[in-house]
Design an enzyme around this catalytic site. Structure first.
Site, mmCIF file in Angstrom:
data_model
loop_
_atom_site.group_PDB
_atom_site.id
_atom_site.type_symbol
_atom_site.label_atom_id
_atom_site.label_comp_id
_atom_site.label_asym_id
_atom_site.label_seq_id
_atom_site.Cartn_x
_atom_site.Cartn_y
_atom_site.Cartn_z
ATOM 1 N N TYR A 174 1.579 -56.302 -63.822
ATOM 2 C CA TYR A 174 2.527 -56.175 -62.712
ATOM 3 C C TYR A 174 2.947 -54.716 -62.501
ATOM 4 C CZ TYR A 174 3.478 -61.066 -61.585
ATOM 5 O OH TYR A 174 3.386 -62.359 -61.142
ATOM 6 N N LYS A 225 -5.593 -63.715 -73.900
ATOM 7 C CA LYS A 225 -7.055 -63.810 -73.774
ATOM 8 C C LYS A 225 -7.682 -62.746 -74.667
ATOM 9 C CE LYS A 225 -9.660 -65.476 -71.008
ATOM 10 N NZ LYS A 225 -10.706 -66.503 -71.276
ATOM 11 N N ASP A 258 -6.395 -69.737 -71.032
ATOM 12 C CA ASP A 258 -7.069 -70.712 -70.161
ATOM 13 C C ASP A 258 -7.005 -72.112 -70.774
ATOM 14 O OD1 ASP A 258 -8.781 -69.868 -72.180
ATOM 15 O OD2 ASP A 258 -10.598 -69.963 -70.957
ATOM 16 N N ASP A 282 3.354 -66.122 -65.198
ATOM 17 C CA ASP A 282 3.553 -66.473 -63.787
ATOM 18 C C ASP A 282 2.784 -67.753 -63.463
ATOM 19 O OD1 ASP A 282 4.356 -66.094 -61.085
ATOM 20 O OD2 ASP A 282 2.375 -65.271 -60.631
ATOM 21 N N ASP A 286 4.235 -72.006 -63.193
ATOM 22 C CA ASP A 286 4.070 -72.859 -62.005
ATOM 23 C C ASP A 286 3.444 -74.203 -62.392
ATOM 24 O OD1 ASP A 286 5.131 -70.977 -60.273
ATOM 25 O OD2 ASP A 286 3.513 -71.143 -58.805
HETATM 26 C C1 IPM Z 1 7.756 -65.584 -59.818
HETATM 27 C C2 IPM Z 1 7.186 -65.158 -58.490
HETATM 28 C C3 IPM Z 1 7.140 -63.634 -58.444
HETATM 29 C C4 IPM Z 1 6.179 -63.171 -59.538
HETATM 30 C C5 IPM Z 1 6.774 -63.028 -57.083
HETATM 31 C C6 IPM Z 1 7.705 -63.497 -55.988
HETATM 32 C C7 IPM Z 1 6.713 -61.538 -57.119
HETATM 33 O O1 IPM Z 1 5.957 -65.742 -58.282
HETATM 34 O O2 IPM Z 1 8.879 -65.172 -60.149
HETATM 35 O O3 IPM Z 1 7.106 -66.358 -60.513
HETATM 36 O O4 IPM Z 1 4.967 -63.100 -59.330
HETATM 37 O O5 IPM Z 1 6.669 -62.872 -60.625
HETATM 38 MG MG MG Z 2 5.401 -67.169 -59.759
#
Ligand code: IPM
Ligand code: MG
Length: 402
Positions: A174, A225, A258, A282, A286
Site C-alpha cells: 500500500y 506467501k 492462498d 484487505d 472481505d
Molecule cells: C478497506 C478498504 C480500503 C483498503 C480502501 C477503501 C482503500 O478496502 O479498508 O478494506 O484497501 O484498505
Molecule cells: Mg477492503
C-alpha cells in the site's frame, strides 16, 4: 444478563473474551466522567446515512449521562474533493490528530473515478492511517446466531464463528516505494508497486495478534506467501521469533495466504486470530465478512501504538464495507457495521467494555427479533430501513441499560 435469550447470552460470553487487556468489566461508571473528543468523518455514499445512526447513539449516551462525547465533523474522500479539491483538508487532518478517536464512514464512488490519483477519495483514508501511524487493524468476524442462514456458507460452517483478523495497515504494498507507472517509449508502460516490510513492523503487529489471542482461544495463524515473496520469508521468520521469545504459551500456526483463503471458506471455525499483511488482510477480511452474512456486518478498529506517558493511542473506527454508491440515499444501508465499529471505540479507546458488550447484545437482540436491512433479508423476516434498524438497536440498548 437475565432476560436475554440463550443465543444472545452465548454471544455475549463470546464477546466478553474479546475484551481488551486490563478492562474492568464490572467497574461502575466514573462520576467525574472524562470528556472524549470524537471526530466524525462520514465520507461518501452510504457513509453519512450509517453515521447518522451512530450519532443517534452518541446523542443518547450524552443525554442519559452514560458518557461524555464531544463531537466534531469533517470531510473526507469525494466530499472533501468536492469542497476543497483534496481527499482530506489540512484542517481536518489537524482535527483528526487532536481527536481521542475518529469515527469513519466510507469513501469513494464512480463520481470521482476521473479525479487525479493523488486526490482520489481513498487517498484520504490512507493518509489518515499513515499519518496517525494506525498500524494495527482489527477486523472481528462474528456470526450472530440469527444470521447463520444469511451466510453463503452452510449454517454448520459458520454458526458460532468468532475470528479476529489482525491486518498490518501502514506498510506493505500500500505504501512501499517506488510506486510508479513509467512510459517505456515503445508503446509499453511499466507499473511498479513495492511490497516492503521491516522487522519492527512485523514484530509490532505480531505482538498485537498474540496479545489478543491470549484473551481469546490462544491461537494465532500467520498468513503470508513465503513460497514466492521475500517479504513472506521475513514475515514468517519474524513471527516465529516473536512467538518463541515472547509468547511461547500461545499456539502459532503458519499458512500460505492462498490456502488460508481457501480454509476460510472451507472450515472457518478452525481460526481464532489471523495475522497478515496489508494486502492479504484487505482480501481475507472481505472473505471473512461474507461468512457472517453480509459485508454490512463487519466493524473494524485501526490502532496506533500506546503512548507510554498518556496511556492513550490514536484510533480510527470504520465499517469494513465501502460507500455502496448504488444504494446511497435510499435508506437501504445496513448501519450495523458502523454501529459496532463505534462499539469497538467504546471498548478499545474508552475502556467502556461493559457498554460495548451491551451495544453488541442490542444488535444481537434486534437481529433475533427478525428485523433486517435489505442486505441480510431472508424469508419470514421484517424489512427495515437504515433508520429503523438504528432506532431499534438504540431501543434495545436503552432496555439493556435500564
Ligand atoms: C478497506 C478498504 C480500503 C483498503 C480502501 C477503501 C482503500 O478496502 O479498508 O478494506 O484497501 O484498505
Ligand atoms: Mg477492503
Amino acid at each position: 444478563m437475565p432476560g436475554l435469550d440463550p443465543g444472545i447470552r452465548h454471544l455475549r460470553r463470546r464477546l466478553d473474551c474479546r475484551v481488551k487487556p486490563g478492562n474492568d468489566e464490572e467497574k461502575p461508571e466514573d462520576l467525574t466522567m472524562a470528556t472524549h473528543k470524537l471526530l466524525l468523518l462520514p465520507g461518501d455514499g452510504i457513509g453519512p446515512e450509517v453515521m447518522g445512526e451512530v450519532k443517534r447513539l452518541i446523542d443518547w449516551l450524552n443525554a442519559a449521562g452514560i458518557a461524555k462525547f464531544e463531537t466534531d465533523t469533517g470531510l473526507v474522500g469525494g466530499s472533501a474533493y468536492d469542497a476543497h479539491k483534496v481527499s482530506i483538508s489540512e484542517g481536518d487532518m489537524a482535527k483528526a490528530l487532536a481527536a481521542d478517536a475518529i469515527i469513519f464512514g466510507a469513501v469513494g464512488g464512480p463520481k470521482w473515478d476521473a479525479v487525479p490519483y493523488e486526490v482520489r477519495p481513498e487517498a484520504g483514508l490512507l493518509r489518515l492511517r499513515k499519518d496517525l501511524a494506525l498500524f494495527a487493524n482489527l477486523r472481528p468476524a462474528v456470526c450472530y446466531p440469527a444470521l447463520a442462514d444469511a451466510s453463503s456458507l452452510k449454517r454448520e460452517a459458520v454458526e458460532g464463528l468468532d475470528i479476529m483478523i489482525v491486518r498490518e495497515l501502514t506498510g506493505g504494498v500500500y505504501f512501499g516505494e517506488p510506486k510508479t507507472i513509467t512510459d517505456l517509449g515503445n508503446g509499453q508502460k511499466r507499473a511498479v508497486d513495492t511490497q516492503v516490510y521491516d522487522t519492527y513492523e512485523i514484530e509490532r503487529i505480531g505482538r498485537v495478534a498474540f496479545e489478543l489471542a491470549r484473551k481469546r482461544k490462544n491461537k494465532v495463524t500467520s498468513m503470508e506467501k513465503r513460497n514466492v515473496m521475500k517479504s513472506g520469508v521475513l514475515w514468517n521468520e519474524v513471527m516465529t521469533a516473536v512467538h518463541k521469545r515472547e509468547y511461547p504459551d500461545v499456539t502459532l500456526e503458519h499458512q500460505l495466504a492462498d490456502s488460508g483463503g481457501m480454509m476460510l471458506v472451507k472450515a472457518p471455525k478452525q481460526f481464532d486470530v489471523i495475522v497478515t499483511d496489508n494486502l492479504f488482510g484487505d482480501m481475507l477480511s472481505d472473505i471473512a465478512a461474507m461468512l457472517t452474512g453480509s459485508l454490512g456486518m463487519l466493524p473494524s478498529a485501526s490502532l496506533g501504538e500506546v503512548d507510554v506517558k498518556s496511556r492513550k493511542r490514536k484510533a480510527l473506527y470504520e465499517p469494513v464495507h465501502g460507500s455502496a454508491p448504488d444504494i446511497a440515499g435510499k435508506g437501504l444501508a445496513n448501519p450495523i457495521a458502523m454501529i459496532s465499529s463505534f462499539g469497538m471505540a467504546l471498548r478499545y479507546s474508552f475502556d467502556m467494555g461493559a457498554l460495548a458488550d451491551k451495544v453488541d447484545a442490542a444488535i444481537a437482540a434486534v437481529l433475533a427479533s427478525g428485523l433486517r436491512t435489505a442486505d441480510i433479508k431472508s424469508e419470514g423476516t421484517t424489512a427495515a430501513s437504515t433508520t429503523q434498524m438504528g432506532e431499534a438497536i438504540l431501543k434495545e440498548l436503552q432496555k439493556l441499560h435500564a
